[in-house]
Design a protein around this motif. Structure first.
Motif, short mmCIF file in Angstrom:
data_model
loop_
_atom_site.label_atom_id
_atom_site.label_comp_id
_atom_site.label_asym_id
_atom_site.label_seq_id
_atom_site.Cartn_x
_atom_site.Cartn_y
_atom_site.Cartn_z
N ASP A 1 4.30 14.64 56.00
CA ASP A 1 3.68 13.35 56.27
C ASP A 1 3.44 13.12 57.66
OD1 ASP A 1 4.19 12.30 53.78
OD2 ASP A 1 6.21 11.72 54.15
N VAL A 2 3.62 14.43 58.47
CA VAL A 2 3.26 14.19 59.67
C VAL A 2 1.69 13.74 60.14
CG1 VAL A 2 3.18 15.66 61.91
CG2 VAL A 2 5.05 15.74 60.58
N GLU A 3 0.86 14.40 59.55
CA GLU A 3 -0.53 14.09 59.75
C GLU A 3 -0.80 12.51 59.63
OE1 GLU A 3 -3.07 17.08 58.25
OE2 GLU A 3 -4.78 15.94 58.62
N LEU B 1 9.86 20.27 60.13
CA LEU B 1 9.27 19.07 60.82
C LEU B 1 9.05 18.96 62.16
CD1 LEU B 1 8.65 15.88 60.56
CD2 LEU B 1 11.31 15.38 60.57
N LEU B 2 9.92 19.63 63.08
CA LEU B 2 9.80 19.91 64.35
C LEU B 2 8.74 20.59 64.76
CD1 LEU B 2 13.48 20.91 65.28
CD2 LEU B 2 12.53 18.62 65.75
N ARG B 3 8.30 21.52 64.07
CA ARG B 3 7.00 22.37 64.45
C ARG B 3 5.90 21.56 63.87
NH1 ARG B 3 9.65 26.46 61.16
NH2 ARG B 3 10.58 28.08 62.75
N ALA B 4 5.81 20.90 62.83
CA ALA B 4 4.80 20.02 62.59
C ALA B 4 4.63 18.97 63.70
CB ALA B 4 5.03 19.44 61.20
N ALA B 5 5.58 18.13 64.14
CA ALA B 5 5.56 17.16 65.25
C ALA B 5 4.99 17.86 66.38
CB ALA B 5 6.79 16.64 65.14
N GLY B 6 5.33 19.17 66.69
CA GLY B 6 4.68 19.59 67.96
C GLY B 6 3.06 19.94 67.58
N GLU B 7 2.65 20.08 66.62
CA GLU B 7 1.33 20.30 66.51
C GLU B 7 0.27 19.01 66.28
OE1 GLU B 7 1.27 23.33 63.62
OE2 GLU B 7 1.82 24.77 64.73
N ALA B 8 1.19 17.90 66.20
CA ALA B 8 0.54 16.60 65.71
C ALA B 8 -0.26 15.88 66.75
CB ALA B 8 1.48 15.62 65.29
N SER C 1 -1.63 9.46 62.31
CA SER C 1 -3.15 9.04 62.29
C SER C 1 -2.74 7.40 62.47
CB SER C 1 -3.54 9.21 61.06
OG SER C 1 -3.09 8.38 60.03
N TYR C 2 -1.54 6.78 62.66
CA TYR C 2 -1.15 5.46 62.99
C TYR C 2 -0.46 5.40 64.14
CZ TYR C 2 -2.70 4.16 58.04
OH TYR C 2 -3.27 4.00 56.80
N ALA C 3 0.32 6.34 64.30
CA ALA C 3 1.52 6.20 65.62
C ALA C 3 0.70 6.39 66.76
CB ALA C 3 2.90 6.69 65.04
N ASP C 4 1.50 5.73 67.78
CA ASP C 4 1.28 6.31 69.18
C ASP C 4 2.34 7.16 69.67
OD1 ASP C 4 -1.06 4.41 70.29
OD2 ASP C 4 0.65 2.99 69.01
N MET C 5 3.81 7.24 68.94
CA MET C 5 4.46 8.14 69.13
C MET C 5 5.42 8.28 67.87
SD MET C 5 7.91 7.76 71.82
CE MET C 5 8.16 9.16 72.82
N LEU C 6 5.60 9.69 67.51
CA LEU C 6 6.41 10.13 66.35
C LEU C 6 8.06 9.95 66.67
CD1 LEU C 6 4.37 12.96 65.13
CD2 LEU C 6 4.21 10.71 64.20
N GLN C 7 8.54 9.37 65.83
CA GLN C 7 10.20 9.48 66.08
C GLN C 7 10.74 10.68 65.02
OE1 GLN C 7 12.12 5.73 66.43
NE2 GLN C 7 13.81 6.53 65.07
N ILE C 8 11.82 11.40 65.57
CA ILE C 8 12.16 12.23 64.41
C ILE C 8 13.91 11.83 64.64
CG2 ILE C 8 13.21 14.75 63.93
CD1 ILE C 8 10.35 15.29 64.90
N GLY C 9 14.40 11.11 63.62
CA GLY C 9 15.80 10.62 63.74
C GLY C 9 17.04 11.59 63.60
N PHE D 1 16.84 0.57 50.64
CA PHE D 1 15.46 0.33 50.95
C PHE D 1 15.12 1.67 51.81
CE2 PHE D 1 12.35 -1.61 54.00
CZ PHE D 1 11.24 -1.52 53.07
N GLN D 2 13.83 2.15 51.05
CA GLN D 2 13.58 3.46 51.69
C GLN D 2 12.37 3.26 52.65
OE1 GLN D 2 15.02 6.82 50.76
NE2 GLN D 2 16.63 5.35 50.08
N GLY D 3 11.79 2.31 52.70
CA GLY D 3 10.75 1.74 53.57
C GLY D 3 9.41 1.67 52.62
N LEU D 4 8.44 0.94 53.40
CA LEU D 4 7.11 0.72 52.60
C LEU D 4 6.20 1.97 52.83
CD1 LEU D 4 6.41 -2.79 53.88
CD2 LEU D 4 7.48 -2.25 51.84
N GLY D 5 6.60 3.08 53.20
CA GLY D 5 5.38 4.07 53.52
C GLY D 5 4.23 3.68 54.16
N GLU D 6 3.14 4.16 53.76
CA GLU D 6 1.74 3.78 54.34
C GLU D 6 1.42 2.44 54.33
OE1 GLU D 6 -1.81 5.86 53.06
OE2 GLU D 6 -2.92 5.56 54.78
#
Ligand code: E4P
Ligand code: PEP
Length: 338
Positions: A170-172, A193-200, A176-184, A139-144
Motif C-alpha cells: 500500500d505504500v505507493e 515495509l521499511l524498504r518500500a517507504a525508503g523508496e516512496a 499518493s495522498y500523504a505528506d508523511m508516511l507513518q510506520i507504527g 475497526f481496521q480503518g477506512l482504507g483509501e
C-alpha cells in the motif's frame, strides 16, 4: 563504510563509484540529500579498502562508521537534521505539534478534529486510514476512503497530513495522498515495509517498536535511509515493561540517547505511551523538557464514541492547554513552535 560526495560531484562520478563498488562484490546505496550526496556501502570493507575510493573523482570523504546504523548516525552527520513535511520543519530550533484523530472515522469527525488541531496551533494533522489493531474484529480503518477524507481536510485546513501505512503493497497508494508516511510500533521491523517507504519519496515518521532497543530502532531507520531517503523522524511512543499503570512506559531517556546517536529529529507520542487523556499533558511536558523535537497527540471531538483509542484522545480545551504548555516550555529552551 560511507562515501561523502563533494558539492561539485557529477551524476557520472556517482555512477562510476556504484560500478566500482559492484566490481569489488559490494552494493552501493545512493542517498541524495539537500546539501550533500552520500553513498552507503554494503559488503567486505577490506575489499573496498583496495579501491582507493578517496582518490576517485567527486569524492570528498570516506568514513568508516563503527555503528551498524551508518547513514542515520551522528558519526555520519554531526549536525542534527531538519525534516520538512509539506514545508513544516521538524527538528532544529523548532518544536512541532502534530495532532489529529487516532483513526479517520467520518468526514465530519476528521474535519472537527483537524480544526481543533489547527486552532490550537498544531502544524501537521495526524490520522490513521489503515489501523494496525490487536484484534481482527476491531475497526481496521477506512482504507483509501479515509485517505480521501484526509486529503479533503488538508485542502480545507491547510494542514499537511501524516498517516500510517501498514503494508508494503500500500505504500505507493498511501504516499499518493500523504505528506508523511507513518510506520507504527508494530511494524518497526517489517523490513519490506521499511524498504518500500525508503523508496516512496515522502518523509517517514518511524515509531519505536514497543519491544525494541534504541539500537534496533536506529537500524530500522537505516533500512529506510539505505533506500535513499534520509527524511526520517523518530518517534518514542513507549515500550513494554512490567508496569501496567500505563498502556506503555514512556522511555523519556530515549529522546536524548537517540539524539546523541543519530542526527535524525526525535519526537514523542504521549497519547499511545500513557494511554490516558490526563497523562498526555505531563508526558508532553517531560518530552519537551528532555529536548524532544515535537509531540504527536490524539484528539477527538467526541472521544466517548471513538472507534479507536478514545480514552487517550484530548478534547478541545485540553489541546489548547497542551499547546500553551508546549509553547512556553519550548521558549524557555530557546525553541520556537513550528
Ligand atoms: C493505534 O492507533 C493502534 O491502532 C491502536 O492503539 C491499537 O490498539 P488496540 O491494541 O486496541 O487494537
Ligand atoms: C498511531 O499513532 O496511530 C499508532 C498506531 O501508534 P503506535 O504505532 O505507536 O501504536
Amino acid at each position: 563504510m560511507v562515501i561523502v560526495m563533494g558539492p561539485d560531484s557529477t551524476p557520472e562520478d556517482i555512477d562510476n563509484l556504484v560500478e566500482l563498488v559492484a566490481s569489488a562484490g559490494g552494493e552501493a546505496y545512493v542517498t541524495r540529500g539537500v546539501s550533500r550526496t552520500i553513498i552507503g556501502l554494503v559488503g567486505d570493507v577490506e575489499r573496498f579498502a583496495n579501491l582507493d575510493l578517496r582518490a576517485q573523482p567527486g569524492v570528498s570523504d570516506v568514513l568508516r562508521i563503527s555503528v551498524p546504523y551508518k547513514l542515520v548516525s551522528r558519526e555520519n552527520n554531526a549536525n542534527r537534521s531538519v525534516v520538512r513535511v509539506g514545508g513544516v520543519p521538524i527538528g532544529g530550533a523548532t518544536t512541532t505539534m502534530i495532532a489529529g484523530p487516532c483513526a479517520v472515522e467520518t468526514p465530519e469527525q476528521t474535519r472537527a478534529a483537524a480544526r481543533m488541531a489547527r486552532d490550537a496551533g498544531a502544524s501537521l494533522l495526524r490520522g490513521g486510514a489503515y489501523k494496525p489493531r490487536t484484534s481482527p474484529y476491531a475497526f481496521q480503518g477506512l482504507g483509501e476512503a479515509g485517505l480521501k477524507i484526509l486529503a479533503d481536510v488538508r485542502d480545507e485546513t491547510g494542514l499537511p497530513i501524516v498517516t500510517e501505512v501498514v503494508d508494503a503493497a500500500d505504500v505507493e497508494l498511501v504516499a499518493s495522498y500523504a505528506d508523511m508516511l507513518q510506520i507504527g510500533t508494530r511494524n518497526m521491523q517489517n523490513f519490506a515495509l521499511l524498504r518500500a517507504a525508503g523508496e516512496a519519496g515522502r518523509p517517514v515518521l518511524l515509531k519505536r517498536g514497543m519491544n525494541a532497543t534504541i539500537e534496533e530502532w536506529l537500524m530500522a531507520a537505516e533500512y529506510i535511509a539505505q533506500r535513499g531517503n534520509l527524511d526520517i523522524v523518530l518517534c518514542e511512543r513507549g515500550i513494554r515493561t512490567f508496569e501496567n499503570a500505563t498502556r506503555n512506559t514512556l522511555d523519556i531517556s530515549a529522546v536524548p540517547v537517540a539524539q546523541q546517536l543519530s542526527h535524525l529529529p526525535v519526537i514523542v507520542d504521549p497519547s499511545h505511551s500513557g494511554g490516558k487523556r490526563d497523562l498526555v499533558l505531563p508526558l508532553s511536558r517531560a518530552a519537551v523538557a528532555a529536548g524532544a523535537d515535537g509531540v504527536i497527540v490524539d484528539v477527538h471531538p467526541e472521544p466517548e464514541t471513538a472507534l479507536c483509542d478514545g480514552p487517550q484522545a484530548l478534547v478541545d480545551g485540553d489541546l489548547a492547554e497542551l499547546a500553551d504548555v508546549v509553547g512556553t516550555l519550548s521558549g524557555v529552551l530557546g525553541r520556537t513552535m513550528a
